[in-house]
Design an enzyme around this catalytic site. Structure first.
Site, PDB file in Angstrom:
ATOM      1  N   LYS A 168       0.849  -1.194   0.000  1.00 58.30           N
ATOM      2  CA  LYS A 168       0.000   0.000   0.000  1.00 58.30           C
ATOM      3  C   LYS A 168       0.885   1.245   0.000  1.00 58.30           C
ATOM      4  O   LYS A 168       1.923   1.269   0.669  1.00 58.30           O
ATOM      5  CB  LYS A 168      -0.877  -0.051   1.257  1.00 58.30           C
ATOM      6  CG  LYS A 168      -1.953   0.998   1.360  1.00 58.30           C
ATOM      7  CD  LYS A 168      -2.745   0.767   2.655  1.00 58.30           C
ATOM      8  CE  LYS A 168      -3.881   1.753   2.837  1.00 58.30           C
ATOM      9  NZ  LYS A 168      -4.615   1.525   4.108  1.00 58.30           N
ATOM     10  N   SER A 185      -9.640   1.403   3.319  1.00 57.46           N
ATOM     11  CA  SER A 185      -8.830   2.198   2.414  1.00 57.46           C
ATOM     12  C   SER A 185      -7.790   1.400   1.640  1.00 57.46           C
ATOM     13  O   SER A 185      -7.262   1.901   0.657  1.00 57.46           O
ATOM     14  CB  SER A 185      -8.135   3.301   3.195  1.00 57.46           C
ATOM     15  OG  SER A 185      -7.138   2.750   4.054  1.00 57.46           O
ATOM     16  N   SER A 239      -9.455  -0.769   7.560  1.00 57.88           N
ATOM     17  CA  SER A 239      -8.898  -0.556   6.218  1.00 57.88           C
ATOM     18  C   SER A 239      -8.258  -1.765   5.540  1.00 57.88           C
ATOM     19  O   SER A 239      -8.025  -1.735   4.333  1.00 57.88           O
ATOM     20  CB  SER A 239      -7.888   0.595   6.242  1.00 57.88           C
ATOM     21  OG  SER A 239      -8.573   1.824   6.174  1.00 57.88           O
TER      22      SER A 239
END
Lengths: 94, 483
Positions: free
Chosen positions: B78, B153, B177
């Protein structure tokens, strides 16, 4: 209800330039979100110690300067928009 | 079968037996990214050259007789996790051209283990969101239905794993997330206990709940990743000694007691999701587990608490983006204060600004007691209640989300509705507990996930239970992606 003046004050505290449009929008949205959050007031928290962190333990260490890879230091300082003699340059404060 | 479709475990065995090379495996992943990612947009950066070089090095290490579960395994990270020499943007305009001068501890550990970094994945800007629509570089599309969000997310990481662009991906979880996009994309997502995995080198969001963890194809793979990235790190004093981990393994579900918190089975739960979770409950019972109803009456306060604590910590953590040391800087500004305000005003997107404002307000003079202090007290009650219930059961079983993936744009104008996406996930985050999401079934060809919540530092039990369930169900959901 948060007024436009309230929102401008919060934005100043946060060092955040907002447009007129943003000031209006955040006023309305923050009021709604805070209205939802207000349900916390109904919880009885008499005598409850506030949680500090998920683990709840403090960890201490000495505040000592340690060696760091010189290349990494140069790269880190190099990210600043303005530097002089390996130091970050800022506009005058006073 | 293409090599990129393998699990970590399968690929590791083939690499060790020299049936395949890491370069072949890495090339298949890169080819898959090239073939499908202009539709999915999971990756913000692909570092092909560096990946091939790392794969060649892994192959040399294997040839020299080295072994290791991650030697030559390609993965994505990420883009709020620092990677030296490869851009780290947090999906924000304010960091659009930022390259970190060091590796996050989790990246360093994977590098040492010989894993191959393929690139960086999309996210909601600074991990603020539950749909990946808040990325400054455009949304990621769900591989199961390109008109839908992947969740967030860590939506890029989840979509990439679901579409077999990599063998696993790293995400971060602050209030759901990792788990939320895992549910929407039909993959396994583990939020480790707070303190289990070092936060050093993450772009901080909510320092009291942030934790990095894996998105993987199976619970078994998630456990392999956890083993590599976990551990005490002197650069993150909140990390714990591994000895706090109970080592016992669960070999069968018989005799296990699984708690069903009745507050998680609410009216807002969509019927499809409810039916699938009911089916999973039945399956757990058939496998020998004893399901008992438990009560967590403060559950409904988790989201309101979260949306005081989180913005408060965000307003402080994002203060470092000031246009002085790194990131976007408005050069025509005349004074120091103007540089701060204009760089931040121009660099942050709408949700980051909203949270900074909310947090600044909650912490400001006259409001601190009513909001922040009150929220920390209710948080203490939520934590105490979860710990008390988990003393009586081995883990909790809950739905992961109230519904399957929604359409892109469907709720982007309603921040409060988006905040409620984390309704089943915020509690365990506030309490620092480990939680695993695995696929439980499909509703109209969209994945639905279930969540297992464990005792603090006991990832082992929920991972074992997840693995046993997956083995019994045979990877749970059949993937037919139309890409």
């Amino acid at each position: 209800m948060l007024t436009k003046k309230d929102i401008q004050h919060i934005a100043d505290l946060a060092r955040l330039d907002l447009t007129e449009e943003e000031l209006d929008k955040y006023g309305e949205q923050l009021t709604r979100i805070l209205g939802y959050i207000d349900q916390l007031q109904e919880v009885n928290t008499d005598g409850v110690e506030p949680a500090a962190a998920a683990t709840g333990e403090n960890v201490w260490r000495e505040d000592e300067v340690s060696e760091w890879d010189e290349g990494e230091v140069k790269e880190a300082v190099g990210e600043a928009p303005e530097t002089e003699e390996g130091q970050v340059k800022v506009k005058r404060v006073l | 079968m293409k090599l990129n479709e393998l699990t970590i475990k399968e690929a590791g065995e083939k690499l060790q037996s020299k049936e395949i090379t890491s370069v072949e495996l890495t090339r298949d992943c890169l080819a898959r990214i090239k073939a499908v990612d202009d539709k999915i947009r999971a990756c913000l950066t692909v570092c092909e050259e560096e990946a091939i070089a790392a794969a060649e090095e892994a192959d040399r290490r294997i040839a020299r007789g080295e072994s290791g579960a991650f030697l030559g395994i390609p993965y994505l990270a990420k883009d709020n996790i620092m990677t030296r020499g490869v851009k780290t943007t947090a999906a924000s305009k304010i960091l659009a051209d930022y390259t970190a001068p060091f590796d996050a501890t989790v990246i360093e550990k994977l590098k040492k283990a010989g894993a191959v970094l393929l690139g960086k994945t999309n996210l909601d800007e600074f991990a603020h969101g539950a749909s990946t629509e808040n990325s400054a570089f455009g949304p990621t599309h769900n591989p199961w239905d390109l008109d839908r969000v992947p969740g967030g997310s860590s939506g890029g990481s989840a979509a990439a794993v679901a579409a077999d662009m990599c063998l696993f991906a790293l995400g971060t979880d602050t209030g759901g997330s990792i788990r939320h996009p895992a549910a929407f994309c039909g993959v396994a997502g583990l939020k480790p206990s707070y303190g289990r995995v070092s936060r050093f080198g993450l772009i901080a969001m909510t320092s009291s709940t942030d934790v990095p963890g894996p998105l993987a194809k199976t619970a078994e793979d998630a456990e392999l990743v956890l083993k590599v990235i976990a551990g005490r790190d002197k650069k993150d004093p909140t990390t714990v000694d591994p000895k706090k981990a109970p080592a016992r393994s669960v070999l069968s579900l018989s005799g296990l007691k699984i708690g069903l918190p009745k507050e998680y089975f609410i009216d807002g739960l969509e019927k499809d999701v409810k039916d699938i979770i009911e089916g999973a409950k039945k399956r757990f019972a058939e496998l020998g587990a004893r399901l008992v109803e438990v009560e967590l009456p403060h559950t409904k306060y988790a989201v309101p608490v979260y949306y005081i604590i989180t913005p408060s910590e965000i307003s402080s953590n994002l203060a470092r983006f000031d246009g002085i040391r790194y990131g976007l800087s408005v050069s025509e500004a005349t004074g120091l204060r103007e540089i701060y305000a204009q760089s931040r005003g121009r660099g942050f997107g709408p949700e980051a600004k909203r949270r900074i404002m909310l947090g600044t307000y909650a912490l400001s003079a006259g409001y601190f007691d009513a909001y922040y202090l009150k929220a920390q007290k209710v948080r203490a009650k939520i934590r105490e209640e979860l710990d008390r219930v988990l003393d009586t059961v081995d883990c909790l079983l809950t739905p992961a989300t109230p519904h399957a993936a929604f359409k892109i744009g469907a709720q982007s104008d309603d921040p409060l509705k988006m905040y409620l996406e984390d309704i089943f996930m915020a509690g365990p985050s506030l309490a620092g507990l480990p939680a695993l999401v695995i696929p439980a079934g499909l509703a109209d060809n969209l994945p639905v996930g279930l969540q297992l919540v464990g005792r603090r530092f006991d990832e082992k039990t929920i991972l074992d239970i997840g693995r046993i369930y997956e083995e019994a169900e045979g990877r749970t959901i059949k993937k037919e992606l139309d890409l």
